[in-house]
Design a protein around this motif. Sequence first.
Motif, PDB file in Angstrom:
ATOM      1  N   VAL A 124       0.509  -1.724  15.874  1.00  0.00           N
ATOM      2  CA  VAL A 124       0.748  -1.214  14.526  1.00  0.00           C
ATOM      3  C   VAL A 124       1.701  -0.027  14.554  1.00  0.00           C
ATOM      4  CG1 VAL A 124      -0.309  -0.244  12.460  1.00  0.00           C
ATOM      5  CG2 VAL A 124      -1.479  -2.061  13.720  1.00  0.00           C
ATOM      6  N   SER A 125       1.553   0.854  15.541  1.00  0.00           N
ATOM      7  CA  SER A 125       2.449   2.015  15.594  1.00  0.00           C
ATOM      8  C   SER A 125       3.892   1.585  15.805  1.00  0.00           C
ATOM      9  CB  SER A 125       2.007   2.976  16.700  1.00  0.00           C
ATOM     10  OG  SER A 125       2.137   2.405  17.987  1.00  0.00           O
ATOM     11  N   ARG A 126       4.115   0.571  16.628  1.00  0.00           N
ATOM     12  CA  ARG A 126       5.476   0.079  16.858  1.00  0.00           C
ATOM     13  C   ARG A 126       6.002  -0.692  15.654  1.00  0.00           C
ATOM     14  NH1 ARG A 126       3.930   2.813  20.771  1.00  0.00           N
ATOM     15  NH2 ARG A 126       4.684   2.517  22.917  1.00  0.00           N
ATOM     16  N   ALA A 127       5.104  -1.412  14.970  1.00  0.00           N
ATOM     17  CA  ALA A 127       5.526  -2.243  13.838  1.00  0.00           C
ATOM     18  C   ALA A 127       5.703  -1.442  12.559  1.00  0.00           C
ATOM     19  CB  ALA A 127       4.502  -3.356  13.600  1.00  0.00           C
ATOM     20  N   LEU A 128       5.155  -0.243  12.497  1.00  0.00           N
ATOM     21  CA  LEU A 128       5.158   0.530  11.262  1.00  0.00           C
ATOM     22  C   LEU A 128       6.550   0.681  10.634  1.00  0.00           C
ATOM     23  CD1 LEU A 128       2.927   1.758   9.589  1.00  0.00           C
ATOM     24  CD2 LEU A 128       3.279   3.930  10.790  1.00  0.00           C
ATOM     25  N   PRO A 129       7.600   0.947  11.421  1.00  0.00           N
ATOM     26  CA  PRO A 129       8.924   1.098  10.797  1.00  0.00           C
ATOM     27  C   PRO A 129       9.452  -0.175  10.141  1.00  0.00           C
ATOM     28  CG  PRO A 129       8.896   2.111  12.984  1.00  0.00           C
ATOM     29  CD  PRO A 129       7.637   1.304  12.861  1.00  0.00           C
ATOM     30  N   VAL A 130       8.964  -1.354  10.555  1.00  0.00           N
ATOM     31  CA  VAL A 130       9.471  -2.601   9.969  1.00  0.00           C
ATOM     32  C   VAL A 130       8.456  -3.258   9.041  1.00  0.00           C
ATOM     33  CG1 VAL A 130      11.059  -3.024  11.861  1.00  0.00           C
ATOM     34  CG2 VAL A 130       8.762  -3.989  11.975  1.00  0.00           C
ATOM     35  N   GLY A 134       3.153  -2.796   1.005  1.00  0.00           N
ATOM     36  CA  GLY A 134       2.276  -3.864   0.554  1.00  0.00           C
ATOM     37  C   GLY A 134       1.875  -4.832   1.643  1.00  0.00           C
ATOM     38  N   ALA A 135       2.212  -4.525   2.897  1.00  0.00           N
ATOM     39  CA  ALA A 135       1.879  -5.415   4.015  1.00  0.00           C
ATOM     40  C   ALA A 135       0.374  -5.435   4.274  1.00  0.00           C
ATOM     41  CB  ALA A 135       2.625  -4.977   5.274  1.00  0.00           C
ATOM     42  N   SER A 136      -0.058  -6.449   5.019  1.00  0.00           N
ATOM     43  CA  SER A 136      -1.466  -6.597   5.382  1.00  0.00           C
ATOM     44  C   SER A 136      -1.599  -6.626   6.903  1.00  0.00           C
ATOM     45  CB  SER A 136      -2.038  -7.887   4.795  1.00  0.00           C
ATOM     46  OG  SER A 136      -3.368  -8.105   5.255  1.00  0.00           O
ATOM     47  N   LYS A 171      -6.846   4.495   5.250  1.00  0.00           N
ATOM     48  CA  LYS A 171      -6.700   5.700   4.433  1.00  0.00           C
ATOM     49  C   LYS A 171      -5.296   6.298   4.568  1.00  0.00           C
ATOM     50  CE  LYS A 171     -11.617   7.020   4.529  1.00  0.00           C
ATOM     51  NZ  LYS A 171     -11.931   5.859   3.773  1.00  0.00           N
ATOM     52  N   GLU A 172      -4.734   6.254   5.760  1.00  0.00           N
ATOM     53  CA  GLU A 172      -3.419   6.852   5.985  1.00  0.00           C
ATOM     54  C   GLU A 172      -2.277   6.000   5.428  1.00  0.00           C
ATOM     55  OE1 GLU A 172      -2.221   8.901   9.455  1.00  0.00           O
ATOM     56  OE2 GLU A 172      -4.251   8.914  10.296  1.00  0.00           O
ATOM     57  N   LEU A 173      -2.403   4.685   5.512  1.00  0.00           N
ATOM     58  CA  LEU A 173      -1.298   3.805   5.131  1.00  0.00           C
ATOM     59  C   LEU A 173      -1.383   3.315   3.697  1.00  0.00           C
ATOM     60  CD1 LEU A 173      -1.006   1.666   8.399  1.00  0.00           C
ATOM     61  CD2 LEU A 173       0.115   3.821   7.820  1.00  0.00           C
ATOM     62  N   GLY A 174      -2.473   3.662   3.022  1.00  0.00           N
ATOM     63  CA  GLY A 174      -2.661   3.185   1.656  1.00  0.00           C
ATOM     64  C   GLY A 174      -1.572   3.637   0.696  1.00  0.00           C
ATOM     65  N   GLY A 175      -0.933   4.773   0.982  1.00  0.00           N
ATOM     66  CA  GLY A 175       0.136   5.256   0.116  1.00  0.00           C
ATOM     67  C   GLY A 175       1.309   4.310   0.037  1.00  0.00           C
ATOM     68  N   ARG A 176       1.459   3.483   1.065  1.00  0.00           N
ATOM     69  CA  ARG A 176       2.511   2.460   1.057  1.00  0.00           C
ATOM     70  C   ARG A 176       1.947   1.097   0.634  1.00  0.00           C
ATOM     71  NH1 ARG A 176       5.609   2.231   6.599  1.00  0.00           N
ATOM     72  NH2 ARG A 176       6.421   0.406   5.479  1.00  0.00           N
ATOM     73  N   ARG A 177       0.716   1.107   0.153  1.00  0.00           N
ATOM     74  CA  ARG A 177       0.018  -0.130  -0.239  1.00  0.00           C
ATOM     75  C   ARG A 177      -0.179  -1.072   0.945  1.00  0.00           C
ATOM     76  NH1 ARG A 177       2.781  -3.221  -2.987  1.00  0.00           N
ATOM     77  NH2 ARG A 177       4.801  -2.164  -2.933  1.00  0.00           N
ATOM     78  N   ASN A 233      -9.382  -3.157   1.318  1.00  0.00           N
ATOM     79  CA  ASN A 233      -8.755  -2.257   2.279  1.00  0.00           C
ATOM     80  C   ASN A 233      -9.822  -1.503   3.064  1.00  0.00           C
ATOM     81  OD1 ASN A 233      -6.580  -0.957   3.540  1.00  0.00           O
ATOM     82  ND2 ASN A 233      -6.554   0.715   2.059  1.00  0.00           N
ATOM     83  N   GLY A 234      -9.661  -1.463   4.387  1.00  0.00           N
ATOM     84  CA  GLY A 234     -10.586  -0.730   5.231  1.00  0.00           C
ATOM     85  C   GLY A 234     -11.910  -1.436   5.460  1.00  0.00           C
TER      86      GLY A 234
END
Length: 243
Positions: A124-130, A134-136, A171-177, A233-234
Motif C-alpha cells: 500500500v505504501s508503494r501503491a499510494l502515489p498511483v 476513491g480506490a478500494s 482513518k488516514e486515507l479516508g480524506g481521499r475516499r 471502511n475500516g
Amino acid sequence: MTLELSGKNALVTGGTRGIGRAVVLALAGAGARVLTCSRSAGEPAESLQRELKALGDEHAVLQADVARSEDIDRLVAEAASRFGGLDVVVHNAGVISHVPFAELTEQEWHRVLDVNLTAAYLLVSRALPVLRDGASIVHIGSKVATVGVPLRSHYTAAKAGLIGLTRSMAKELGGRRIRVNVVAPGPVETEAEVPAEVVARYQKMIPLGRLGRPEEIAAAVRFLAGDGASFINGETLNVDGGI
C-alpha cells in the motif's frame, strides 16, 4: 451490459492459486483490468494467464515474491506503466506453518510476518502515489485473528495485525475516499491437502455444515472493490459460514 468494475484497474498479490485465483477471476469477470503475481512460475500461473486471456488482453500475471520490497516496487511500477493508476489493491499472498510456540524460531516468525503483514504495508505504501481517489484496498485476513489457533501464533499475530493496520489506514486515507477493509475467511476448500478428519471437524463446527469455496471469498472482495461498498471502511468482513 456494463460490468460493475468496468474501467477499474486492480493489483492482486498471490493470485494464481486458491482464494487469490478466484479473486483475480472475479475482478476480471466484473470488468476490471487485473495485474497479479505468483512467487514462482509454473502451470498455475500459465493456466491463469490462459483463463485471463479469454477475458481480454489487458490482464497480466507476473513472477514476484512479496517478501522482497524490490519485487513489490516492480509490481507497482508495472501496474502504473500498464494502467496509469490503480482503483483496487488486494493483498492476498500469504504463507502459513504449524509450529509449537516453544519451537517457533525467529527466522520462521519473520518469514510468516513478512509475507502476511509487512508485505501489506509495503504494497500500500508503494501503491499510494498511483492510487486513484476513491480506490478500494482489501486485505485477505483470517478468522483465526480473533480466536487464535494452536501451532499458529505467528500466523495469528500477522492476521490480527492486518486488522489494526486496516483500521488505522482507513482513518488516514479516508480524506481521499480511499477505503480499506479486511475479508476474513473461515475454513475454505482449496487445492491444499487437508486430512479428512480435519475437514470433518470443521464441518461440525460450521453451522452451514460445509467448508467455504474460494469463489465465495472472491465475491466478498468483488463487493468491497465496487461502488456498492462506497460507505464501508475500516471493517473486517468475516466470510466463515458462522463458525
